[in-house]
Design a protein around this motif. Structure first.
Motif, short mmCIF file in Angstrom:
data_model
loop_
_atom_site.label_atom_id
_atom_site.label_comp_id
_atom_site.label_asym_id
_atom_site.label_seq_id
_atom_site.Cartn_x
_atom_site.Cartn_y
_atom_site.Cartn_z
N GLY A 1 27.28 17.83 60.73
CA GLY A 1 25.82 17.77 60.72
C GLY A 1 25.24 17.85 59.32
N GLU A 2 26.04 18.34 58.38
CA GLU A 2 25.64 18.41 56.97
C GLU A 2 26.01 17.12 56.22
OE1 GLU A 2 23.84 20.94 55.58
OE2 GLU A 2 23.71 21.62 57.66
N GLN A 3 26.51 16.13 56.97
CA GLN A 3 26.93 14.84 56.42
C GLN A 3 28.06 14.98 55.42
OE1 GLN A 3 23.37 12.81 55.11
NE2 GLN A 3 22.56 12.68 57.19
N ALA B 1 33.18 13.01 65.53
CA ALA B 1 32.15 12.08 66.03
C ALA B 1 31.77 12.43 67.47
CB ALA B 1 32.64 10.64 65.93
N LEU B 2 32.77 12.76 68.30
CA LEU B 2 32.50 13.15 69.69
C LEU B 2 31.70 14.46 69.74
CD1 LEU B 2 35.95 12.24 71.26
CD2 LEU B 2 33.78 11.03 71.62
N MET B 3 32.04 15.42 68.88
CA MET B 3 31.28 16.68 68.83
C MET B 3 29.84 16.40 68.42
SD MET B 3 34.20 19.47 67.54
CE MET B 3 33.76 19.26 65.87
N ASN B 4 29.65 15.45 67.50
CA ASN B 4 28.29 15.08 67.10
C ASN B 4 27.52 14.49 68.28
OD1 ASN B 4 29.05 15.90 64.53
ND2 ASN B 4 29.32 13.82 63.76
N VAL B 5 28.18 13.65 69.08
CA VAL B 5 27.54 13.09 70.27
C VAL B 5 27.10 14.22 71.21
CG1 VAL B 5 27.96 11.79 72.41
CG2 VAL B 5 28.68 10.84 70.19
N VAL B 6 27.99 15.19 71.44
CA VAL B 6 27.67 16.32 72.32
C VAL B 6 26.45 17.09 71.78
CG1 VAL B 6 28.51 18.55 73.17
CG2 VAL B 6 29.97 16.52 73.29
N ASP B 7 26.40 17.30 70.48
CA ASP B 7 25.27 18.02 69.87
C ASP B 7 23.96 17.27 70.10
OD1 ASP B 7 26.93 20.05 68.98
OD2 ASP B 7 26.93 19.38 66.88
N GLY C 1 24.85 5.69 66.61
CA GLY C 1 26.23 5.78 66.20
C GLY C 1 26.52 7.04 65.41
N GLN C 2 27.48 7.81 65.89
CA GLN C 2 27.89 9.05 65.24
C GLN C 2 29.25 8.83 64.59
OE1 GLN C 2 25.79 11.88 65.18
NE2 GLN C 2 24.44 10.26 65.95
N ILE C 3 29.37 9.25 63.35
CA ILE C 3 30.63 9.11 62.64
C ILE C 3 31.28 10.48 62.48
CG2 ILE C 3 29.92 6.97 61.50
CD1 ILE C 3 29.30 8.57 58.98
#
Length: 136
Positions: free
Chosen positions: A41-43, A57-63, A35-37
């Motif tokens: 990336g630096e939280q 969150a979607l950009m985090n999924v892509v990463d 689960g990405q919120i």
């Protein structure tokens, strides 16, 4: 779908799905994205705006998918956890714009659930993904 390598599963006698697939069949290596919120990336949360957190969150999924040599076109399943169903429905067109901007026209099997809260107090959305990456 852009370059979706997996087969969509949709019974011919069912009404067309909008913005998601009813099922997906894939063959290859499986990647599971926790689960990405809506923080970086630096939280760090850069916004408390619902759509802004969806986009992040979607950009985090892509990463994370990129670490497996995958992209949005390899997603087979996506589960969304949201804290406010009304806000989601009221801003659906904006959510759709953010989704397409990050994920393109790749619509895996999706589930969305409203939850009372997420572990991070400022989080308004959490998204997890399963992807199938073809073996090369």
């Amino acid at each position: 779908m852009d370059t979706f390598p997996n087969q969509l599963l949709h019974p011919a006698h069912w009404k067309a799905a909008k913005g998601y697939a009813n099922g997906v069949l894939g063959e290859g290596r499986t990647a599971y994205v926790a689960g990405q919120i809506g923080w970086t990336g630096e939280q760090v949360f850069e916004t408390d705006d619902f759509v802004g957190q969806v986009r992040q969150a979607l950009m985090n999924v892509v990463d994370v998918l990129a670490e497996a040599g995958a992209g949005p076109e390899h997603m087979t399943r996506m589960t969304w956890y949201i804290t406010d169903k009304k806000e989601y429905l009221d801003r659906l067109s904006e959510v759709g714009e953010a989704y397409r901007a990050v994920m393109g026209k790749n619509f895996p099997a999706m589930t969305m659930v409203q939850v009372a809260a997420l572990i991070e107090d400022r989080a308004k959305v959490e998204i997890e993904v399963t992807a199938v990456v073809p073996v090369r």
